[in-house]
Design a protein around this motif. Structure first.
Motif, PDB file in Angstrom:
ATOM      1  N   THR A   1     -82.628 -44.131 -75.111  1.00  0.00           N
ATOM      2  CA  THR A   1     -82.132 -45.340 -76.067  1.00  0.00           C
ATOM      3  C   THR A   1     -80.665 -44.723 -76.583  1.00  0.00           C
ATOM      4  O   THR A   1     -80.304 -43.689 -76.297  1.00  0.00           O
ATOM      5  N   ALA A   2     -80.214 -45.327 -77.499  1.00  0.00           N
ATOM      6  CA  ALA A   2     -79.164 -45.013 -78.213  1.00  0.00           C
ATOM      7  C   ALA A   2     -79.068 -45.123 -79.466  1.00  0.00           C
ATOM      8  O   ALA A   2     -79.623 -46.110 -80.198  1.00  0.00           O
TER       9      ALA A   2
ATOM     10  N   HIS B   1     -69.688 -49.083 -76.963  1.00  0.00           N
ATOM     11  CA  HIS B   1     -68.415 -48.988 -76.249  1.00  0.00           C
ATOM     12  C   HIS B   1     -67.425 -48.129 -76.334  1.00  0.00           C
ATOM     13  O   HIS B   1     -66.454 -47.739 -75.909  1.00  0.00           O
ATOM     14  N   GLY B   2     -68.097 -47.089 -77.127  1.00  0.00           N
ATOM     15  CA  GLY B   2     -67.276 -45.825 -77.616  1.00  0.00           C
ATOM     16  C   GLY B   2     -68.293 -44.721 -77.477  1.00  0.00           C
ATOM     17  O   GLY B   2     -68.870 -44.207 -76.577  1.00  0.00           O
ATOM     18  N   VAL B   3     -68.367 -44.002 -78.735  1.00  0.00           N
ATOM     19  CA  VAL B   3     -69.012 -42.858 -78.890  1.00  0.00           C
ATOM     20  C   VAL B   3     -70.453 -43.126 -79.423  1.00  0.00           C
ATOM     21  O   VAL B   3     -70.624 -44.206 -80.563  1.00  0.00           O
ATOM     22  N   ASP B   4     -71.646 -42.684 -79.030  1.00  0.00           N
ATOM     23  CA  ASP B   4     -72.868 -42.972 -79.539  1.00  0.00           C
ATOM     24  C   ASP B   4     -73.938 -41.690 -79.064  1.00  0.00           C
ATOM     25  O   ASP B   4     -73.218 -40.777 -78.651  1.00  0.00           O
ATOM     26  N   LEU B   5     -75.030 -41.796 -79.577  1.00  0.00           N
ATOM     27  CA  LEU B   5     -75.903 -40.691 -79.348  1.00  0.00           C
ATOM     28  C   LEU B   5     -76.969 -41.353 -78.143  1.00  0.00           C
ATOM     29  O   LEU B   5     -77.570 -42.356 -78.432  1.00  0.00           O
ATOM     30  N   THR B   6     -77.314 -40.344 -77.167  1.00  0.00           N
ATOM     31  CA  THR B   6     -78.175 -40.916 -76.355  1.00  0.00           C
ATOM     32  C   THR B   6     -79.583 -40.058 -76.542  1.00  0.00           C
ATOM     33  O   THR B   6     -79.483 -38.707 -76.932  1.00  0.00           O
TER      34      THR B   6
END
Length: 173
Positions: free
Chosen positions: A67-68, A129-134
């Motif tokens: 997830t994110a 749509h940019g930076v996230d955490l996986t």
């Protein structure tokens, strides 16, 4: 009666003394002028001051655990900082920083990144749509659960925060 030999400054001695004093005075003036310009240009700002808000993590679906997570990271200070790592006691495995985008032909892509800049006086607003955490979720998460995270920065102290578990599409754009 004895005659005392009094020292009297000559024109040459005064000139030499003034020249000797002029060099350090000029050097100090030049340094002070340079520092004043540096400060006036905003280069000598205060250190980074990081604040983290709006933590959200998607509820995994379809049997997947990947997830994110998303946060809004503000830097109220005068110097840039970098988000370099994120940890959590309620996730499985490593959490990676990811950047999403589209190619010239319109295809979407995801790339892991080592760090992300949080600009001085600015904000890093994570999104799909940019930076996230996986990350990989632990079993049993439900919408509304709170998940603890620690965000680690290059210069600032780690920031502990929480993210609320939400269904995909709820509150993240």
């Amino acid at each position: 009666m004895t005659v005392q030999n009094l020292w009297r400054p000559s024109r040459r001695r005064l000139t030499d003394a003034l020249l000797a004093a002029a060099v350090p005075v000029a050097a100090c003036s030049l340094a002070l002028g340079g520092l004043t310009t540096w400060v006036g240009a905003g280069k000598a700002g205060s250190p980074a001051r990081i604040a983290v808000t709006s933590g959200r993590v998607f509820l995994p679906y379809g049997g997947s655990t990947e997830t994110a997570a998303f946060f809004d990271v503000s830097n109220l200070g005068g110097a840039d900082d970098r988000l370099v790592k994120v940890t959590s006691t309620d996730t499985r495995g490593e959490i990676t920083l990811s950047r999403h985008g589209t190619t010239g032909s319109g295809a979407a892509y995801k790339a892991d990144v080592k760090s992300v800049t949080v600009p001085a006086g600015g904000e890093l607003s994570m999104s799909p749509h940019g930076v996230d955490l996986t990350l990989r979720a632990r079993a049993g998460w439900q919408a509304g659960d709170l998940v603890p995270f620690t965000l680690h920065f290059e210069r600032s102290a780690p920031v502990r925060t929480i993210a609320v578990v939400i269904r995909s599409g709820d509150g993240v754009s």
